[in-house]
Design an enzyme around this catalytic site. Structure first.
Site, short mmCIF file in Angstrom:
data_model
loop_
_atom_site.label_atom_id
_atom_site.label_comp_id
_atom_site.label_asym_id
_atom_site.label_seq_id
_atom_site.Cartn_x
_atom_site.Cartn_y
_atom_site.Cartn_z
N ASP A 1 -35.51 91.28 48.73
CA ASP A 1 -35.66 89.88 49.00
C ASP A 1 -34.26 89.58 49.72
O ASP A 1 -33.61 90.36 50.30
CB ASP A 1 -35.41 89.12 47.89
CG ASP A 1 -35.54 87.70 47.83
OD1 ASP A 1 -36.36 87.35 48.65
OD2 ASP A 1 -34.64 86.87 47.10
N SER A 2 -34.49 88.43 50.36
CA SER A 2 -33.28 87.88 51.18
C SER A 2 -32.04 87.84 50.61
O SER A 2 -30.98 87.63 50.94
CB SER A 2 -33.48 86.50 52.00
OG SER A 2 -33.89 85.50 50.84
N TYR B 1 -33.71 83.31 54.75
CA TYR B 1 -34.96 83.77 55.85
C TYR B 1 -35.96 82.58 56.29
O TYR B 1 -36.58 82.74 57.33
CB TYR B 1 -35.76 84.87 55.20
CG TYR B 1 -35.16 86.32 55.13
CD1 TYR B 1 -33.88 86.45 55.51
CD2 TYR B 1 -36.01 87.29 54.89
CE1 TYR B 1 -33.22 87.76 55.71
CE2 TYR B 1 -35.31 88.71 54.83
CZ TYR B 1 -34.05 88.95 55.34
OH TYR B 1 -33.49 90.06 55.19
N GLY B 2 -35.99 81.62 55.16
CA GLY B 2 -37.03 80.58 55.57
C GLY B 2 -37.11 80.10 57.00
O GLY B 2 -38.12 80.00 57.69
N CYS C 1 -40.36 88.70 47.81
CA CYS C 1 -39.91 87.41 48.75
C CYS C 1 -41.16 87.03 49.48
O CYS C 1 -41.79 87.85 50.08
CB CYS C 1 -38.84 88.08 49.88
SG CYS C 1 -38.45 86.92 51.15
N ASN C 2 -41.42 85.82 49.26
CA ASN C 2 -42.58 85.19 49.86
C ASN C 2 -42.76 85.22 51.38
O ASN C 2 -43.60 85.34 51.99
CB ASN C 2 -42.91 83.70 49.36
CG ASN C 2 -43.32 83.75 47.90
OD1 ASN C 2 -44.34 83.78 47.46
ND2 ASN C 2 -42.05 83.87 47.07
N THR C 3 -41.28 84.79 51.94
CA THR C 3 -41.22 84.93 53.42
C THR C 3 -41.44 86.03 54.20
O THR C 3 -42.26 86.17 55.17
CB THR C 3 -39.75 84.09 53.75
OG1 THR C 3 -39.71 83.02 52.95
CG2 THR C 3 -39.72 83.79 55.29
N GLU D 1 -28.48 80.10 46.01
CA GLU D 1 -27.34 80.90 46.29
C GLU D 1 -25.84 80.77 46.21
O GLU D 1 -25.10 81.55 45.91
CB GLU D 1 -27.58 81.47 47.73
CG GLU D 1 -29.10 82.32 47.86
CD GLU D 1 -28.71 83.69 47.63
OE1 GLU D 1 -27.75 84.24 47.63
OE2 GLU D 1 -29.89 84.39 47.35
N CYS E 1 -41.62 80.59 46.39
CA CYS E 1 -40.33 81.22 46.81
C CYS E 1 -39.89 81.90 45.63
O CYS E 1 -39.58 81.15 44.48
CB CYS E 1 -39.48 80.26 47.49
SG CYS E 1 -37.86 80.71 47.75
N THR E 2 -39.15 83.04 45.80
CA THR E 2 -38.84 83.75 44.65
C THR E 2 -37.43 83.18 44.09
O THR E 2 -37.09 83.42 42.91
CB THR E 2 -38.77 85.31 44.72
OG1 THR E 2 -38.01 85.57 46.15
CG2 THR E 2 -39.99 85.88 44.89
N HIS E 3 -36.91 82.37 44.90
CA HIS E 3 -35.72 81.75 44.44
C HIS E 3 -35.79 80.49 43.20
O HIS E 3 -35.11 80.21 42.64
CB HIS E 3 -34.78 80.95 45.49
CG HIS E 3 -34.02 82.30 46.22
ND1 HIS E 3 -34.47 83.15 47.09
CD2 HIS E 3 -32.50 82.32 46.17
CE1 HIS E 3 -33.44 83.79 47.62
NE2 HIS E 3 -32.37 83.16 47.16
N1 DGL Z 1 -36.66 84.24 48.32
C1 DGL Z 1 -37.48 84.03 49.50
C2 DGL Z 1 -38.86 83.69 49.28
O1 DGL Z 1 -39.53 83.92 48.38
C3 DGL Z 1 -36.83 83.49 50.66
C4 DGL Z 1 -35.59 82.65 50.50
C5 DGL Z 1 -35.27 82.59 52.19
O2 DGL Z 1 -34.15 83.48 52.27
O3 DGL Z 1 -35.22 81.46 52.78
O4 DGL Z 1 -39.22 83.39 50.33
#
Ligand code: DGL
Length: 274
Positions: free
Chosen positions: A19-20, A51-52, A82-84, A161, A193-195
């Site tokens: 993940d990011s 990463y978004g 990570c979805n992105t 974060e 988004c996994t966050h």
């Molecule tokens: N956790 C990430 C996701 O699932 C990305 C979050 C990010 O870095 O913007 O998309």
């Protein structure tokens, strides 16, 4: 599509997660519960997150760097937690890697379709994931009639974060981010988004109890379990220690990770990937 390398599909090898940042730990949390015999290798690219907002080509590049790091750890399967990164890189990874690779978008989409009774589904995700149209595509491929409303909530990642996801400010930021869903009539919301699952109580509070929240990452672990069975490589006992890596500060990572995973100790090291 290259062929899988059978010598790498061994039960005693670890599963890699990337993940990011700490978001991917929402997937790991479910894996620790559901697959307690598996050994975890995790990497978060905290030095370069979020990463978004990044262009897809750059996300693909960073993702490959993390993949190479995890491959050096001798993993038997890769989970793009990570979805992105899933939106940007999954097809290329699945085409070129010689171990099974799974992303978080398809499992989340399937779970949302199953959960929705009125056919109105919301998706919250990063700008990159929303721009890619991946969720709408995945949902419509399975069920055309569903209405999908996707909204980017970039501030949610920063909240998590910076370890402020339980701070008073979080409530206000979550309420603002979800404002576009007021009167939308959705009965299901995908946390794409996994966050975001770290903000789950706040998100549920704003959306109300009538809206079912879908945790894409947690859903993905069912897919991981299936793949372990298909390739006959499910571990029957835990053989090694779990290991976590970050490109950022291991101390900061550990603070959030131990609390979220409810662990009293964990191996966290700094990774250099470029
Ligand atoms: N956790 C990430 C996701 O699932 C990305 C979050 C990010 O870095 O913007 O998309």
């Amino acid at each position: 599509m290259v062929e899988l390398d059978k010598s790498r599909l061994r039960a005693d090898l670890p599963i890699g997660f990337l993940d990011s940042g700490v978001g991917g730990l929402t997937v790991v949390k479910q894996a620790l519960r559901q697959l307690p015999n598996e050994t975890i290798r995790f990497i978060g690219d905290q030095a370069r997150l979020p990463y978004g907002p990044r262009p897809a080509s750059q996300v693909v590049h960073f993702t490959w760097q993390m993949v190479h790091f995890l491959e050096d750890q001798g993993i038997k399967m890769l989970v793009i937690a990570c979805n992105t990164a899933t939106a940007a890189a999954l097809p290329a990874l699945q085409k070129e890697m010689t171990i099974p690779v799974i992303g978080v978008i398809n499992p989340g989409s399937k779970a949302a379709i199953r959960a929705s009774k009125n056919g109105k589904i919301g998706v919250i995700a990063t700008e990159g994931t929303v721009k890619s149209g991946s969720y709408a595509r995945a949902i419509h491929t399975q069920k055309k009639s569903v209405q999908v409303q996707s909204v980017a909530c970039p501030k949610f990642v920063t909240l998590v974060e910076s370890n402020e996801y339980q701070a008073p400010i979080a409530k206000q930021i979550v309420a603002q981010g979800l404002q576009p869903f007021a009167n939308s009539g959705i009965d299901t919301l995908v946390m794409g988004c996994t966050h975001y699952p770290l903000l789950r109580p706040l998100i549920q509070n704003v959306m109300g109890s009538g809206v079912t929240l879908i945790d894409s990452g947690a859903e993905t672990v069912n897919g991981v379990a299936q793949l372990l069975d298909v390739y006959h490589m499910a571990a029957t006992r835990k053989v090694g220690e779990d290991h976590y890596f970050t490109t950022g500060s291991p101390t900061m990572f550990k603070t959030i990770a131990m609390q979220w995973l409810e662990l009293s100790g964990m191996n966290v090291d700094k990774a250099v990937i470029d």
